[in-house]
Design a protein around this motif. Structure first.
Motif, PDB file in Angstrom:
ATOM      1  N   VAL A  74       0.848  -1.180  -0.011  1.00 13.26           N
ATOM      2  CA  VAL A  74      -0.120   0.069   0.030  1.00 13.26           C
ATOM      3  C   VAL A  74       1.000   1.191   0.073  1.00 13.26           C
ATOM      4  N   ASP A  75       0.233   2.297  -0.330  1.00 10.85           N
ATOM      5  CA  ASP A  75       0.893   3.692  -0.332  1.00 10.85           C
ATOM      6  C   ASP A  75       0.187   4.347   1.141  1.00 10.85           C
ATOM      7  N   HIS A  76       0.996   4.439   1.857  1.00  9.75           N
ATOM      8  CA  HIS A  76       0.512   4.906   3.343  1.00  9.75           C
ATOM      9  C   HIS A  76      -0.209   6.369   3.276  1.00  9.75           C
ATOM     10  N   GLY A  77       0.091   7.063   2.283  1.00 11.26           N
ATOM     11  CA  GLY A  77      -0.368   8.481   2.075  1.00 11.26           C
ATOM     12  C   GLY A  77      -0.348   9.314   3.086  1.00 11.26           C
ATOM     13  N   GLU A  78      -1.350  10.147   3.350  1.00  5.56           N
ATOM     14  CA  GLU A  78      -0.950  11.225   4.569  1.00  5.56           C
ATOM     15  C   GLU A  78      -1.191  10.739   6.151  1.00  5.56           C
ATOM     16  N   ALA A  79      -0.942   9.409   6.384  1.00  4.09           N
ATOM     17  CA  ALA A  79      -1.090   8.896   7.810  1.00  4.09           C
ATOM     18  C   ALA A  79      -0.005   9.512   8.630  1.00  4.09           C
ATOM     19  N   SER A  80      -0.598  10.141   9.864  1.00  5.43           N
ATOM     20  CA  SER A  80       0.302  10.871  10.840  1.00  5.43           C
ATOM     21  C   SER A  80       1.549   9.940  11.248  1.00  5.43           C
ATOM     22  N   SER A  81       2.685  10.429  11.265  1.00  2.00           N
ATOM     23  CA  SER A  81       3.695   9.495  11.950  1.00  2.00           C
ATOM     24  C   SER A  81       3.604   9.254  13.458  1.00  2.00           C
ATOM     25  N   PHE A 139       7.920   2.271  12.392  1.00  2.00           N
ATOM     26  CA  PHE A 139       8.396   0.963  12.785  1.00  2.00           C
ATOM     27  C   PHE A 139       7.036  -0.096  12.282  1.00  2.00           C
ATOM     28  N   GLU A 140       5.955   0.613  12.374  1.00  2.96           N
ATOM     29  CA  GLU A 140       4.627  -0.043  12.275  1.00  2.96           C
ATOM     30  C   GLU A 140       4.341  -0.443  10.729  1.00  2.96           C
ATOM     31  N   ARG A 141       4.925   0.394   9.728  1.00  2.19           N
ATOM     32  CA  ARG A 141       4.430   0.535   8.597  1.00  2.19           C
ATOM     33  C   ARG A 141       4.688  -0.925   7.559  1.00  2.19           C
ATOM     34  N   GLU A 142       5.403  -1.702   8.199  1.00  5.68           N
ATOM     35  CA  GLU A 142       5.705  -2.898   7.472  1.00  5.68           C
ATOM     36  C   GLU A 142       4.335  -3.854   7.616  1.00  5.68           C
ATOM     37  N   GLU A 143       3.721  -3.808   8.759  1.00  5.41           N
ATOM     38  CA  GLU A 143       2.639  -4.715   9.224  1.00  5.41           C
ATOM     39  C   GLU A 143       1.230  -4.017   9.476  1.00  5.41           C
ATOM     40  N   LYS A 144       1.220  -2.854   9.644  1.00  2.00           N
ATOM     41  CA  LYS A 144       0.014  -2.173   9.724  1.00  2.00           C
ATOM     42  C   LYS A 144      -0.284  -1.027   8.808  1.00  2.00           C
ATOM     43  N   MET A 145      -1.461  -0.582   8.704  1.00  2.00           N
ATOM     44  CA  MET A 145      -1.699   0.496   8.188  1.00  2.00           C
ATOM     45  C   MET A 145      -3.011   1.421   8.422  1.00  2.00           C
ATOM     46  N   LEU A 146      -3.237   2.428   8.271  1.00  2.00           N
ATOM     47  CA  LEU A 146      -4.557   3.137   8.377  1.00  2.00           C
ATOM     48  C   LEU A 146      -5.174   3.195   7.141  1.00  2.00           C
ATOM     49  N   THR A 147      -6.592   2.480   7.127  1.00  2.00           N
ATOM     50  CA  THR A 147      -7.239   2.471   6.210  1.00  2.00           C
ATOM     51  C   THR A 147      -7.985   3.832   5.599  1.00  2.00           C
ATOM     52  N   CYS A 148      -8.000   4.832   6.497  1.00  2.00           N
ATOM     53  CA  CYS A 148      -8.501   6.014   5.818  1.00  2.00           C
ATOM     54  C   CYS A 148      -7.483   6.779   5.038  1.00  2.00           C
ATOM     55  N   CYS A 149      -6.019   6.223   5.098  1.00  2.00           N
ATOM     56  CA  CYS A 149      -5.200   6.908   4.113  1.00  2.00           C
ATOM     57  C   CYS A 149      -4.542   6.002   3.112  1.00  2.00           C
ATOM     58  N   ALA A 150      -4.576   4.634   3.624  1.00  2.00           N
ATOM     59  CA  ALA A 150      -3.813   3.786   2.684  1.00  2.00           C
ATOM     60  C   ALA A 150      -4.526   3.363   1.297  1.00  2.00           C
ATOM     61  N   ARG A 151      -3.675   3.317   0.315  1.00  2.00           N
ATOM     62  CA  ARG A 151      -4.230   3.124  -1.179  1.00  2.00           C
ATOM     63  C   ARG A 151      -3.460   2.016  -1.718  1.00  2.00           C
ATOM     64  N   PRO A 152      -4.102   1.077  -2.322  1.00  2.00           N
ATOM     65  CA  PRO A 152      -3.475  -0.343  -2.668  1.00  2.00           C
ATOM     66  C   PRO A 152      -2.685  -0.171  -3.576  1.00  2.00           C
TER      67      PRO A 152
END
Length: 364
Positions: free
Chosen positions: A56-63, A69-82
């Motif tokens: 996914v592209d994590h987009g504008e997800a706040s750090s 360190f979470e971005r390999e295994e988690k995402m915010l669905t409101c920002c993530a684009r496949p």
């Protein structure tokens, strides 16, 4: 032309088609898959899920909401684009008493815009067709491109009940420099203007299947969804239990709809209204010719604490600025309410994203 991918939502086993320029949350909500969410712009972390497979592209997800360190295994669905087919796993709590409605697009026409308190306006919109929603949900507005910048999305809560499916009320507070408020609502938006909206969004809704005494705490325009809940519960006879509203403001100029809620309290025995002033004293209220006995004084949390030795058996509904919601959450928990008994929604803005506002008390 946008490419599309398949999103598999576990543990439901549902599959949803999502464009590569579309947030995964948006695709799921439009398909009737109700993933957890709140702010919808990468700040609160309510929509954080496990990414089991896919890119996914994590987009504008706040750090702060989604750490590096979470971005390999988690995402915010409101920002993530496949960027490929994606499998996600979410904590999906299905409430059988609440019907969730798929998100759809509408055209809104502004019917009225009126100042109701300091730096606060009431908007009334007419949609191009009826919309089904739950009391407490919100809409996403598309702020048009203009001198203030490119088109952006902003969200505001519906203050009117679901029995008014086409004419909707909103309360908007000015955010200095804000693209949606300072740059549009308080500047260029006029009666008769048309613009796209989408909805309904949000899981902060009145649970009509309950009859517990509800303690509702509203700060600023956090009153909007609370007002929708109260009107639905009282006027539409959809809630049988007691309902108490604590409305917090610095002074009377920051409060609004006070007379309306006082009239509700006179009409319905099950409803109690407590407007609270944190920076205006009883002496100042009396000097202005108003009745100080009609207000609570101090922080809204202090008034709640003084009013109740225990809130065991109650339910809490909290909405407003993050710091107020956090303080009210602590107060209700100290009065013997468990987190599962407290529903809450923080009103975040773009400044909160940069500041990293979040709650350490309840896992998001």
């Amino acid at each position: 032309m946008a490419e599309s991918f398949v999103i598999t939502v576990e543990p439901l086993g549902r599959q949803v088609v999502c464009r590569d320029d579309q947030p995964i949350l948006d695709a799921c909500l439009r398909a009737g898959v109700w993933l957890p969410h709140s702010c919808t712009h990468g700040t609160c972390a309510t929509c954080k899920v496990d990414r089991v497979d896919g890119d996914v592209d994590h987009g504008e997800a706040s750090s702060f909401a989604l750490m590096d360190f979470e971005r390999e295994e988690k995402m915010l669905t409101c920002c993530a684009r496949p960027r490929s087919d994606v499998t996600l796993e979410a904590d999906i709590d299905i409430d059988e008493d609440i019907e969730m409605f798929p998100v759809e697009d509408y055209v809104a026409t502004l019917v009225s815009k009126d100042a109701i308190a300091k730096d606060t306006v009431r908007l009334v919109l007419e949609l191009d067709r009826d919309m089904s929603f739950n009391a407490g949900q919100y809409l996403k507005f598309t702020v048009p491109a203009g001198d203030s910048g490119d088109a952006v999305d902003r969200t505001w809560s519906i203050a009117s009940p679901p029995t008014q499916p086409r004419t909707l009320e909103f309360h908007v507070r000015l955010v200095p420099g804000g693209r949606g408020t300072d740059g549009w609502v308080f500047k260029d938006l006029g009666v008769g203007d048309q613009f796209p909206v989408s909805g309904p969004y949000g899981r902060f809704v009145l649970h009509t299947g309950q009859d517990n005494h509800t303690i509702m705490v509203a700060g600023g325009t956090g009153l909007a969804p609370i007002k929708a809940m109260l009107r639905h519960g009282l006027e539409n006879e959809m809630y049988e239990g007691e309902m108490t509203l604590y409305q917090g403001g610095r002074s009377r100029e920051w409060l609004y709809d006070v007379d309306y809620f006082r009239s509700l309290a006179e009409e319905y025995d099950q409803f109690t209204y407590r407007p609270c002033l944190s920076e205006e004293t009883a002496e100042e209220v009396a000097a202005a010719g108003d009745d100080p006995a009609a207000y609570g004084f101090g922080m809204v949390t202090d008034v709640i604490a003084a009013d109740h030795a225990s809130l065991s058996g109650c339910k809490g509904y909290l909405c407003g600025p993050p710091l107020m919601v956090e303080a009210a959450l602590k107060t209700l928990m100290s009065k013997r309410l468990f987190p599962r008994d407290i529903y809450r929604e923080e009103f975040f803005n773009e400044g909160d994203k940069a500041a990293g506002v979040n709650s350490p008390l309840i896992k998001r």
